[in-house]
Design an enzyme around this catalytic site. Structure first.
Site, PDB file in Angstrom:
ATOM      1  CB  VAL A  47       3.516   7.129  10.327  1.00  0.00           C
ATOM      2  CG1 VAL A  47       4.504   7.514   9.245  1.00  0.00           C
ATOM      3  CG2 VAL A  47       3.659   5.649  10.630  1.00  0.00           C
ATOM      4  N   GLY A  86       8.118  -1.997   4.951  1.00  0.00           N
ATOM      5  CA  GLY A  86       7.009  -1.809   5.896  1.00  0.00           C
ATOM      6  C   GLY A  86       5.774  -1.437   5.097  1.00  0.00           C
ATOM      7  N   PRO A 132       4.328   0.566  -3.283  1.00  0.00           N
ATOM      8  CG  PRO A 132       6.320   1.738  -3.506  1.00  0.00           C
ATOM      9  CD  PRO A 132       5.495   0.937  -2.526  1.00  0.00           C
ATOM     10  NE  ARG A 133       5.941  -7.017  -6.644  1.00  0.00           N
ATOM     11  CZ  ARG A 133       5.274  -8.138  -6.761  1.00  0.00           C
ATOM     12  NH1 ARG A 133       4.381  -8.493  -5.891  1.00  0.00           N
ATOM     13  NH2 ARG A 133       5.515  -8.911  -7.786  1.00  0.00           N
ATOM     14  CG  HIS A 139       9.119  15.535   5.432  1.00  0.00           C
ATOM     15  ND1 HIS A 139       9.849  15.299   6.558  1.00  0.00           N
ATOM     16  CD2 HIS A 139       8.231  14.501   5.373  1.00  0.00           C
ATOM     17  CE1 HIS A 139       9.451  14.180   7.143  1.00  0.00           C
ATOM     18  NE2 HIS A 139       8.459  13.674   6.431  1.00  0.00           N
TER      19      HIS A 139
END
Ligand code: DGY
Length: 310
Positions: free
Chosen positions: A84, A163, A169-170, A275
Site C-alpha cells: 500500500v 487513514g 483498531p477502533r 516489518h
C-alpha cells in the site's frame, strides 16, 4: 483477420505468494521474467530485468527511481507494487512519463491493524523480555513487581494518521483491550500510548523527533507501524534511555533490515519487529492477487482494481 496482439514483457522483482503467481502464470500475451527468489533482487538484476519491459511488479524494498525508469525506457506502461505504501517509487518521475501505478490498499488494513494491537500489547506488557527471562534463568520466582508493565485498560490510545489502518483498531479492538481511543492528530500530551500509522510524506518524515518525544508522558509507550523514516531514531533512542518515554514498539525501521548491532536493539524497552504488519498468509496472497491484476489490467489499458492516482 484479427491483428496479432502485442506480447507484453513483464519483470517481477521477487517470488510471489502462490495465489498471485498462479494468475500471472496463466496470463496471455505476456512474457514474464522474474527474480525467482525470496531475497531482494540485486540492483543490477533489477536494471537488467526492467530494460525494455512494459510492466514491472515490484516490492517496497525496490527503489524505483529515475535510473530504473530511464533504464526501462519508453515501453514501461505500468508499475504495480505489492504494497500500500509507495514511498519507494519516484512518483514525480513516474507521472512525467505517464506510467500508471497499481498498489494494494484496503486488503491489508485488518492484518496491519491487528499487528499494531499485538505490538502495543507486547511492548506494554514486555512480552519479548519476559520470554527471554524464562529462557535465560531470570525467572526465579513469582515476585510482586517483577516484569510489571503497562495495562491497556482505562488508558488512552492516540493514533497519528487516521487513514484506513489508523481507524481500524477502533472500535472493536480498542474495546477488546478496554482502552479509550483518542482520535487526534496532535495528541502526544494526552495519550498513554501513541501509534503512528500515517503514510510517509514530506510532512510526516522525521515527525517523531526530540520535540515530539518531549511532549509525551514519561509512562507512555510509542508504536510505529508506518515507515521507519517517520521517526528520528537517534531521538527515539535518547528518549528511551533517558526515560523520557517508557517504551517503544517498532514494526518499521530505517534501514530495513536494521543492522543487528543497532543501538535500539540493545534496549530492553524497545521491541522491534521485521516489518510484518501485513504478514498473514491470506493477506499476502490477497495482496499478490491484487498486484497481479493491477499489472495485467494496466497492461491491457483497462481499469485497474486499485490504481494510485498520481
Ligand atoms: C505496505 O504494504 O506498504 C506495508 O508496509 C507492508 O505490507
Amino acid at each position: 483477420m484479427r491483428a496479432a496482439q502485442q506480447i507484453m514483457r513483464v519483470f517481477v522483482s521477487r517470488r510471489l505468494p502462490p495465489e498471485g503467481h498462479k494468475i500471472l502464470a496463466l496470463a496471455e500475451n505476456c512474457t514474464v521474467q522474474q527474480w525467482d527468489s525470496d531475497d531482494p533482487v540485486p540492483r543490477e538484476e533489477l536494471l537488467k530485468g526492467v530494460a525494455g519491459a512494459h510492466g514491472l511488479l515490484c516490492l517496497l524494498s525496490d527503489k524505483i527511481d529515475k535510473e530504473v525508469l530511464d533504464t526501462a525506457g519508453p515501453n514501461l506502461k505500468v508499475i504495480s507494487t505489492l504494497s500500500v505504501g509507495f514511498d519507494h517509487l519516484a512518483i514525480e518521475e513516474i507521472r512525467k512519463r505517464g506510467i500508471r501505478v497499481g498498489y494494494t490498499p484496503d486488503v491489508l488494513t485488518e492484518a496491519t491493524a491487528e499487528l499494531s494491537v499485538a505490538l502495543l500489547l507486547a511492548t506494554c506488557r514486555r512480552l519479548p523480555e519476559a520470554t527471554q527471562e524464562v529462557k535465560n534463568g531470570g525467572w526465579k520466582s513469582w515476585a510482586p513487581m517483577w516484569m510489571c508493565g503497562y495495562g491497556l485498560s482505562n488508558n488512552t490510545v492516540g493514533i497519528i494518521g487516521l487513514g484506513r489502518i489508523g481507524r481500524q483498531p477502533r472500535p472493536e479492538r480498542a474495546a477488546e483491550v478496554n482502552a479509550e481511543y483518542v482520535p487526534c492528530e496532535k495528541l502526544t500530551e494526552d495519550s498513554d500510548f501513541v501509534i503512528v500509522s500515517c503514510s510517509l510524506t514530506p510532512e510526516t518524515e522525521g515527525l517523531c523527533n526530540k520535540d515530539f518525544f518531549s511532549r509525551m508522558k514519561k509512562t507512555s509507550v510509542f508504536i510505529n507501524i508506518s515507515r521507519g523514516s517517520a521517526v528520528n531514531q537517534e531521538d527515539l533512542y535518547q528518549a528511551l534511555v533517558t526515560g523520557q518515554i517508557a517504551a517503544a514498539g517498532l514494526d518499521v525501521t530505517t534501514p530495513e533490515p536494521l543492522p543487528t548491532n543497532h543501538p535500539l536493539l540493545s534496549l530492553k524497552n524497545c521491541v522491534i519487529l521485521p516489518h510484518i504488519g501485513s504478514a498473514t498468509y491470506s493477506t499476502r496472497n490477497t495482496m499478490a492477487v491484487l498486484a497481479v491484476n493491477n499489472l495485467l489490467k494496466g497492461l491491457a489499458g483497462a481499469e485497474m482494481p486499485s490504481e494510485l492516482k498520481i
